[in-house]
Design a protein around this motif. Sequence first.
Motif, PDB file in Angstrom:
ATOM      1  N   PRO A   4       0.807  -1.229   0.000  1.00  0.00           N
ATOM      2  CA  PRO A   4       0.000   0.000   0.000  1.00  0.00           C
ATOM      3  C   PRO A   4       0.837   1.275   0.000  1.00  0.00           C
ATOM      4  O   PRO A   4       0.352   2.347  -0.314  1.00  0.00           O
ATOM      5  N   THR A   5       2.133   1.167   0.332  1.00  0.00           N
ATOM      6  CA  THR A   5       3.021   2.326   0.314  1.00  0.00           C
ATOM      7  C   THR A   5       3.205   2.839  -1.108  1.00  0.00           C
ATOM      8  O   THR A   5       3.331   4.026  -1.337  1.00  0.00           O
ATOM      9  N   TYR A   6       3.207   1.926  -2.086  1.00  0.00           N
ATOM     10  CA  TYR A   6       3.393   2.276  -3.480  1.00  0.00           C
ATOM     11  C   TYR A   6       2.195   1.794  -4.280  1.00  0.00           C
ATOM     12  O   TYR A   6       2.160   0.663  -4.734  1.00  0.00           O
ATOM     13  N   PRO A   7       1.181   2.632  -4.444  1.00  0.00           N
ATOM     14  CA  PRO A   7       0.005   2.201  -5.206  1.00  0.00           C
ATOM     15  C   PRO A   7       0.380   1.870  -6.645  1.00  0.00           C
ATOM     16  O   PRO A   7       1.241   2.508  -7.236  1.00  0.00           O
ATOM     17  N   GLN A   8      -0.238   0.837  -7.185  1.00  0.00           N
ATOM     18  CA  GLN A   8       0.028   0.422  -8.562  1.00  0.00           C
ATOM     19  C   GLN A   8      -0.657   1.397  -9.519  1.00  0.00           C
ATOM     20  O   GLN A   8      -1.869   1.467  -9.582  1.00  0.00           O
ATOM     21  N   LEU A   9       0.124   2.152 -10.251  1.00  0.00           N
ATOM     22  CA  LEU A   9      -0.382   3.095 -11.244  1.00  0.00           C
ATOM     23  C   LEU A   9      -0.021   2.560 -12.617  1.00  0.00           C
ATOM     24  O   LEU A   9       1.128   2.214 -12.863  1.00  0.00           O
ATOM     25  N   THR A  10      -0.977   2.465 -13.498  1.00  0.00           N
ATOM     26  CA  THR A  10      -0.715   1.958 -14.841  1.00  0.00           C
ATOM     27  C   THR A  10      -1.367   2.869 -15.862  1.00  0.00           C
ATOM     28  O   THR A  10      -2.526   3.235 -15.719  1.00  0.00           O
ATOM     29  N   ASP A  11      -0.607   3.242 -16.878  1.00  0.00           N
ATOM     30  CA  ASP A  11      -1.107   4.026 -18.001  1.00  0.00           C
ATOM     31  C   ASP A  11      -0.750   3.270 -19.268  1.00  0.00           C
ATOM     32  O   ASP A  11       0.260   2.570 -19.328  1.00  0.00           O
ATOM     33  N   ILE A  12      -1.569   3.447 -20.290  1.00  0.00           N
ATOM     34  CA  ILE A  12      -1.284   2.842 -21.584  1.00  0.00           C
ATOM     35  C   ILE A  12      -1.261   3.948 -22.629  1.00  0.00           C
ATOM     36  O   ILE A  12      -2.198   4.726 -22.735  1.00  0.00           O
ATOM     37  N   LEU A  13      -0.153   4.022 -23.369  1.00  0.00           N
ATOM     38  CA  LEU A  13       0.010   4.993 -24.443  1.00  0.00           C
ATOM     39  C   LEU A  13       0.214   4.237 -25.749  1.00  0.00           C
ATOM     40  O   LEU A  13       0.609   3.074 -25.743  1.00  0.00           O
ATOM     41  N   GLU A  14      -0.020   4.899 -26.861  1.00  0.00           N
ATOM     42  CA  GLU A  14       0.233   4.324 -28.185  1.00  0.00           C
ATOM     43  C   GLU A  14       1.192   5.248 -28.921  1.00  0.00           C
ATOM     44  O   GLU A  14       1.092   6.474 -28.815  1.00  0.00           O
ATOM     45  N   HIS A  15       2.132   4.651 -29.661  1.00  0.00           N
ATOM     46  CA  HIS A  15       3.065   5.435 -30.473  1.00  0.00           C
ATOM     47  C   HIS A  15       3.478   4.600 -31.672  1.00  0.00           C
ATOM     48  O   HIS A  15       4.058   3.533 -31.519  1.00  0.00           O
ATOM     49  N   ARG A  16       3.108   5.051 -32.874  1.00  0.00           N
ATOM     50  CA  ARG A  16       3.475   4.409 -34.142  1.00  0.00           C
ATOM     51  C   ARG A  16       3.147   2.918 -34.185  1.00  0.00           C
ATOM     52  O   ARG A  16       3.931   2.112 -34.658  1.00  0.00           O
ATOM     53  N   GLY A  17       1.984   2.566 -33.678  1.00  0.00           N
ATOM     54  CA  GLY A  17       1.538   1.183 -33.728  1.00  0.00           C
ATOM     55  C   GLY A  17       2.003   0.331 -32.554  1.00  0.00           C
ATOM     56  O   GLY A  17       1.644  -0.835 -32.452  1.00  0.00           O
TER      57      GLY A  17
END
Length: 70
Positions: A4-17
């Motif tokens: 819980p000290t480090y919450p799981q953060l996830t992002d998804i990006l797209e670049h050139r396929g």
Amino acid sequence: MPDPTYPQLTDILEHRGYQIRLSLVGTEWMAFVARPKQRPTLMLAPDREAVIGMAHEWIEVQVPSAGEST
């Protein structure tokens, strides 16, 4: 169980396929970079902007330029 000290953060990006999946792991950012149905390449950096920059540079090397013939 996640820390819980480090919450799981996830992002998804797209670049050139390519898909760039970003995760905060501990105090560093991790990027998994791959095209659909490919094995990902893993990158690690101290901040989000740095790992995104590394991913973009890696993708540019993988993608042939428009003027290049194969």
